[in-house]
Design an enzyme around this catalytic site. Sequence first.
Site, PDB file in Angstrom:
ATOM      1  N   SER A 127      80.994   4.652  20.266  1.00 17.79           N
ATOM      2  CA  SER A 127      82.239   5.104  20.573  1.00 17.79           C
ATOM      3  C   SER A 127      82.348   6.385  20.969  1.00 17.79           C
ATOM      4  CB  SER A 127      82.920   5.036  19.203  1.00 17.79           C
ATOM      5  OG  SER A 127      83.004   3.511  18.949  1.00 17.79           O
ATOM      6  N   HIS A 148      82.212  -0.540  25.675  1.00 18.74           N
ATOM      7  CA  HIS A 148      83.135  -0.089  24.570  1.00 18.74           C
ATOM      8  C   HIS A 148      83.936  -1.133  24.474  1.00 18.74           C
ATOM      9  CE1 HIS A 148      85.712   2.380  21.814  1.00 18.74           C
ATOM     10  NE2 HIS A 148      84.527   2.289  21.134  1.00 18.74           N
ATOM     11  N   GLU A 160      86.003  -0.484  27.813  1.00 18.23           N
ATOM     12  CA  GLU A 160      85.736   0.441  28.572  1.00 18.23           C
ATOM     13  C   GLU A 160      84.372   0.383  28.910  1.00 18.23           C
ATOM     14  OE1 GLU A 160      88.361   4.064  26.617  1.00 18.23           O
ATOM     15  OE2 GLU A 160      87.305   2.981  25.090  1.00 18.23           O
ATOM     16  N   ASN A 198      89.132   6.346  21.762  1.00 11.89           N
ATOM     17  CA  ASN A 198      88.987   6.993  20.600  1.00 11.89           C
ATOM     18  C   ASN A 198      89.199   8.512  20.819  1.00 11.89           C
ATOM     19  OD1 ASN A 198      88.304   5.490  18.594  1.00 11.89           O
ATOM     20  ND2 ASN A 198      86.322   5.095  19.990  1.00 11.89           N
TER      21      ASN A 198
END
Length: 298
Positions: A127, A148, A160, A198
């Site tokens: 992350s 991700h 991602e 994130n």
Amino acid sequence: MQANQHSTQPVQKLAVIGAGTMGTGIAIVAARGGCKTFIVDHRAGLAERAIDQAKIFLDRSVNKGKLTVHERDEIIDRMHAVDRLDQLADVDLVIEAVFESLQVKHEVFQALNQVCKPSCLFASNTSTISITEIAGGSGRDDRFIGLHFCLPAQLMKLVEVSRGISTSDECFERAWAFCEQVGQRPVHTQDTPGFVLNYFLIPFNNDAIRLVEQGVASPTDIDVAIKTALGYAMGPFELLDLVGMDTQLLLCEAMHGLTHEKRAVCPPLVKRMIAAGRLGKKTGIGFHRYSDQKIFGA
Ligand code: NAD
């Protein structure tokens, strides 16, 4: 950004390393998408537990009429718990979902590089850690990519896709095609701390925790406010309980270490909750209580 061409061979065999919260969901996505999926965890019994959890999740899909019993059985038949890395010699893609630690990830990829065939792609579900940095210790940084997935991976479509400095075009295109092959929605992000999701979520969740620390509102009231006003499917505390306080701490430390962003500093309450075993859904209590100890949000 879209990849230019997807004329690559589909991924037939895949390995997921780490059978925790994310690895279990990613394994379900891969097996549901038709891949023979090997699951590895260094803790005995966890890979088998991931398959048990997949059964529970897929049973729910059968009950909702989204899957036939035959389809469920085929998906489960594609999932295999393995305990030795040399059983992964023939896989086309490895997705790593172990602890958020550069050292642990390097150790895993160095071991994999000894056994996986040269054409096998390596992917990390990190992350916050730089893809280029993880790739640098993998022995195949040209065939290394960030994939991700979002929590819970078996329900959330987004992936991602982030390339490191040395990631080849072919690797990027094969990874992108894999996401589409298994029904996910890839987006291209740069290799920056937190990528897109994130970058927003870690400071946002920490702000919510600080509101609780200050006594401004309860977790339940904050969850209701966020869901009602902003239309989010989950409130920050429901999400944090799913993420796990242990993982949240690692995410904050990794992101703060890279960005020095004040809002990424882990609030003290998270560390106290870890000390008390209140990790979230996985221990039955976090900001909320859970009677059935289910890991999945579905
Ligand atoms: P987790 O703690 O639930 O699971 C990690 C698993 O990896 C554990 O089962 C552990 O036994 C296993 N493991 C650790 N070292 C290993 C090794 N050397 N070999 C094999 N297995 C090993 O963690 P998680 O929440 O699933 O996170 C995993 C990764 O996914 C992290 O990089 C995290 O940043 C990322 N991620 C987490 C979330 C989230 O919300 N939890 C979301 C997206 C990405």
